[in-house]
Design an enzyme around this catalytic site. Structure first.
Site, mmCIF file in Angstrom:
data_model
loop_
_atom_site.group_PDB
_atom_site.id
_atom_site.type_symbol
_atom_site.label_atom_id
_atom_site.label_comp_id
_atom_site.label_asym_id
_atom_site.label_seq_id
_atom_site.Cartn_x
_atom_site.Cartn_y
_atom_site.Cartn_z
ATOM 1 N N HIS A 163 76.072 46.897 70.004
ATOM 2 C CA HIS A 163 75.536 46.205 68.822
ATOM 3 C C HIS A 163 74.336 46.959 68.232
ATOM 4 O O HIS A 163 73.573 47.603 68.954
ATOM 5 C CB HIS A 163 75.143 44.770 69.178
ATOM 6 N N ASP A 175 72.471 41.590 76.549
ATOM 7 C CA ASP A 175 72.818 40.282 75.987
ATOM 8 C C ASP A 175 73.810 39.534 76.894
ATOM 9 O O ASP A 175 74.595 38.720 76.405
ATOM 10 C CB ASP A 175 73.429 40.434 74.586
ATOM 11 N N ASP A 216 71.509 46.150 67.102
ATOM 12 C CA ASP A 216 70.144 45.862 67.558
ATOM 13 C C ASP A 216 69.914 46.370 68.987
ATOM 14 O O ASP A 216 68.875 46.116 69.583
ATOM 15 C CB ASP A 216 69.825 44.366 67.447
ATOM 16 N N HIS A 217 70.887 47.123 69.534
ATOM 17 C CA HIS A 217 70.757 47.716 70.878
ATOM 18 C C HIS A 217 70.961 49.233 70.866
ATOM 19 O O HIS A 217 70.404 49.925 71.708
ATOM 20 C CB HIS A 217 71.747 47.050 71.849
ATOM 21 N N HIS A 257 75.020 47.906 75.337
ATOM 22 C CA HIS A 257 76.234 47.655 74.550
ATOM 23 C C HIS A 257 76.046 48.171 73.138
ATOM 24 O O HIS A 257 74.979 48.649 72.779
ATOM 25 C CB HIS A 257 76.661 46.182 74.601
ATOM 26 N N HIS A 282 66.545 39.379 74.386
ATOM 27 C CA HIS A 282 66.092 38.524 73.278
ATOM 28 C C HIS A 282 65.181 37.410 73.770
ATOM 29 O O HIS A 282 65.340 36.915 74.885
ATOM 30 C CB HIS A 282 67.293 37.877 72.561
ATOM 31 N N HIS A 312 80.131 39.237 76.336
ATOM 32 C CA HIS A 312 79.486 39.345 75.012
ATOM 33 C C HIS A 312 80.173 40.449 74.205
ATOM 34 O O HIS A 312 80.598 40.234 73.073
ATOM 35 C CB HIS A 312 78.005 39.636 75.224
HETATM 36 FE FE FE Z 1 71.417 41.593 70.831
HETATM 37 ZN ZN ZN Z 2 74.545 41.917 71.351
#
Ligand code: FE
Ligand code: ZN
Length: 255
Positions: free
Chosen positions: A58, A133, A60-61, A56, A171, A114
């Protein structure tokens, strides 16, 4: 098992994953939380990055996509529903798409909730799913973009994968998830046992990921919305599972 998997911590609580097809040497990063950490792992393993598989959009991805593409010239595969938000995307994919890493095959499943375009990569022959996530050990992703109905369907699909399937979550949220789970599912003996095991692992700074479908079916409150004991604990006995799920998610948001 035709793929090797390396898992390593990134940022404050993300995991990075490298998957390596033994037959051809092709190597993919699942998401790009930290390009420097990913490059260190590649070097340690002696692998060359050929693909990025994004779950996805985001940061941090997908935030490390461009730095890694510049260095490796790798192909970036990601969710077609978020194509405009995935830096450097080469190949948008959706439900049912086959993604080959050398001789190893992953099937893409869409798991909105998400985010709206979120996808997971399921390597059936290897019994491994990279779930981003969507689901965490004893938890699930926050509903930033999708509805409770969508997330319930996404989680239910994951719960129907073979019981022994390993779930590689993005995570390390497990300890906090267990603390919440105990408040909505206090009678669950499997949950109590697992929570103690998680405490012991985290005290040694050891990972609790991957988890398995079987473990999540038994202990993840977000998969147990149809369970009479959990329903009773949150005063929703007999309610529809999707409504119980939505309430459990709301409770977790303010836990
Ligand atoms: Fe994340
Ligand atoms: Zn995420």
């Amino acid at each position: 098992m035709p793929i090797d998997i390396r898992q390593f911590p990134c940022l404050s609580d993300n995991y990075g994953f490298l998957i390596h097809d033994r037959e051809t040497g092709e190597t993919a990063a699942i998401d790009t939380p930290d390009p420097e950490a990913i490059n260190r792992e590649l070097e340690a393993a002696g692998w060359k990055l050929t693909h990025i598989l994004n779950t996805h959009h985001h940061w941090d991805h997908a935030g490390g996509n461009e730095a890694l593409k510049e260095k490796w010239g790798c192909e970036i595969i990601g969710p077609k529903g978020e194509a405009a938000k995935i830096p450097g995307l080469d190949r948008p994919v959706g439900e049912g798409a086959d993604v080959m890493l050398g001789a190893s095959r992953a099937v893409v499943h869409e798991t909105p909730g998400h985010t709206l375009g979120h996808i997971i990569y399921y390597f059936a022959d290897d019994g491994a799913a990279f779930v981003g996530d969507t689901i965490f050990a004893m938890g699930c992703g926050r509903l930033f973009e999708g509805t409770a109905d969508q997330m319930w369907a996404s989680l239910s699909m994951i719960a129907r994968l073979p019981a022994e399937t390993k779930l590689y979550c993005a995570h390390e949220y497990t300890k906090a998830n267990a603390a919440f789970a105990l408040t909505v599912d206090p009678q669950n003996a499997d949950l109590k046992k697992r929570s103690a095991e998680v405490d012991a692992l985290r005290a040694e700074n050891l990972p609790t990921v991957p988890t398995t479908v079987a473990l999540e079916r038994a202990t993840n409150p977000f998969l147990r919305a149809a369970d009479p004991s959990l329903q009773t604990a949150i005063n929703m006995a007999g309610d529809k599972p999707v409504e119980v799920f939505a309430e459990t998610r709301r409770l977790k948001d303010s836990f």
